[in-house]
Design an enzyme around this catalytic site. Structure first.
Site, PDB file in Angstrom:
ATOM      1  N   CYS A 234       0.828  -1.220   0.000  1.00 30.03           N
ATOM      2  CA  CYS A 234       0.000   0.000   0.000  1.00 30.03           C
ATOM      3  C   CYS A 234       0.854   1.258   0.000  1.00 30.03           C
ATOM      4  CB  CYS A 234      -0.946   0.006   1.192  1.00 30.03           C
ATOM      5  SG  CYS A 234      -0.228  -0.599   2.705  1.00 30.03           S
TER       6      CYS A 234
ATOM      7  N   HIS B 241      -3.204   6.110   4.618  1.00 30.73           N
ATOM      8  CA  HIS B 241      -1.767   6.308   4.856  1.00 30.73           C
ATOM      9  C   HIS B 241      -1.353   7.677   4.305  1.00 30.73           C
ATOM     10  CE1 HIS B 241      -1.520   2.242   6.133  1.00 30.73           C
ATOM     11  NE2 HIS B 241      -0.916   1.683   5.105  1.00 30.73           N
TER      12      HIS B 241
END
Ligand code: 2RA
Length: 332
Positions: free
Chosen positions: A129, A238
């Protein structure tokens, strides 16, 4: 005849998001099969208004005919079952780190390197990710200015560690004495510079993923990457602080023009209006958001930027589904 798709690890944080996104996107799916471990078999998942029963993952099932099998069940499961499915002629898109660095297995972010999919069948690796959102933002800039060195610090949501970590943060918010099991110390009110295992060189596996996956995706081992990955008490999304040194001098207006037009990127950059991306604003979306773009004060070839994306969606499930879409587009 529509697509026959399977999801392995369908009840996990990413696997369940894969099912959600398969429903959202308009892929012509005629059959969806869901697979999980003994613990989850028999449960049901709603897909396009129908209850689908989760099947036990078996070698035999992996030899059935699928157009695509999405895996998000950990490296061990991928190591055992992905080759069986691939040898049976199925295309596997695996979200674990198991196959990412294997020679000959494409590591794909469709906005950046979908060309590697042409004429390919077999196992395809979905990048980590933290790598995905970084290369979506930097890919278009690399084309124009040529990247030499990336220094990145990440601020990663607990959902990256799965449902148990989400639950642990929720419990610690409610009860400051709630114990820490997922991380080395309490995550509530804290930040932990430790994601995955440490190596002797002082970097973690998560940090080295950002190094080597980035080099593989850009097919350029000369790109230097120095990463520090940090867990923070945020549920989803994130964030990354990135400083890049280029071969050519990037001007801010050029950078903004490039990113405005870049696939999968949304520019949120007007600090005077408090306009910059944050996890809460990008949660449950599929774009990569870029802000805080500024030239380094000392090196004209260096640029700093702030990049945020939903780690379960663009950082995992959506990217995997977009690989199916890219494969289908190549067929056309
Ligand atoms: C994390 N990137 O955030 C890792 C795996 N999803 O925990």
């Amino acid at each position: 005849m529509g697509l026959i798709v399977g999801v392995v690890g369908a009840t996990g944080a990413v696997g369940s998001k894969m099912v959600e996104i398969l429903e959202e996107r308009n892929l012509p799916i005629s059959s969806l099969r869901l697979f999980a471990s003994e613990k989850s078999k028999g449960s049901t998942v709603l897909f396009k208004g129908k209850e689908i029963k989760v099947e036990l993952l078996t070698e035999e099932a992996m030899r059935d005919s699928f157009d695509y099998l999405l895996f998000s069940a950990g490296g061990g499961v991928s190591e055992k079952f992905a080759p069986i499915a691939s040898e049976a002629g199925n295309i596997v898109i695996d979200n674990s780190s198991q196959w990412r660095m294997t020679e000959g297995i494409p590591l794909v972010v469709p906005e950046v390197n979908s060309h590697v999919l042409k004429g390919y069948r077999g196992i395809i690796a979905n990048p980590n990710c933290s790598t995905i959102q970084m290369v979506v933002a930097l890919g278009p800039l690399h084309k124009s200015f040529g990247m030499k060195r990336i220094v990145v610090s990440t601020y990663q949501a607990v959902s990256g560690s799965g449902f148990k970590a989400i639950q642990e943060l929720e419990n610690q918010v409610k009860d400051k004495n709630y114990p820490n099991e997922v991380y080395t110390r309490k995550i509530h009110g804290n930040c932990i510079p430790h994601i995955d295992v440490f190596y002797d060189n002082g970097f973690t596996k998560e940090e080295l993923k950002m190094v080597y996956e980035t080099q593989k995706i850009f097919e350029n081992k000369d790109i230097e990457v120095n990463a520090t990955t940090v867990r923070i008490p945020v549920y989803y999304g994130h964030s990354e602080s990135i400083t890049v040194e280029f071969e050519k001098t990037p001007e801010i207006h050029e950078v903004k023009e490039i990113l405005e037009k870049a696939d999968g990127v949304i520019l949120m950059d007007n600090p005077k209006e408090n306009c910059y991306p944050t996890p809460l604003e990008v949660e449950n979306t599929d774009s990569t958001y870029v802000g805080r773009i500024r030239k380094d004060l000392f090196n004209p070839k260096c640029l700093s930027l702030w990049v945020v994306a939903d780690n379960l969606r663009k950082g995992a499930a959506t990217n995997a589904v977009q690989i199916i879409e890219a494969m289908e587009n190549i067929k056309l």
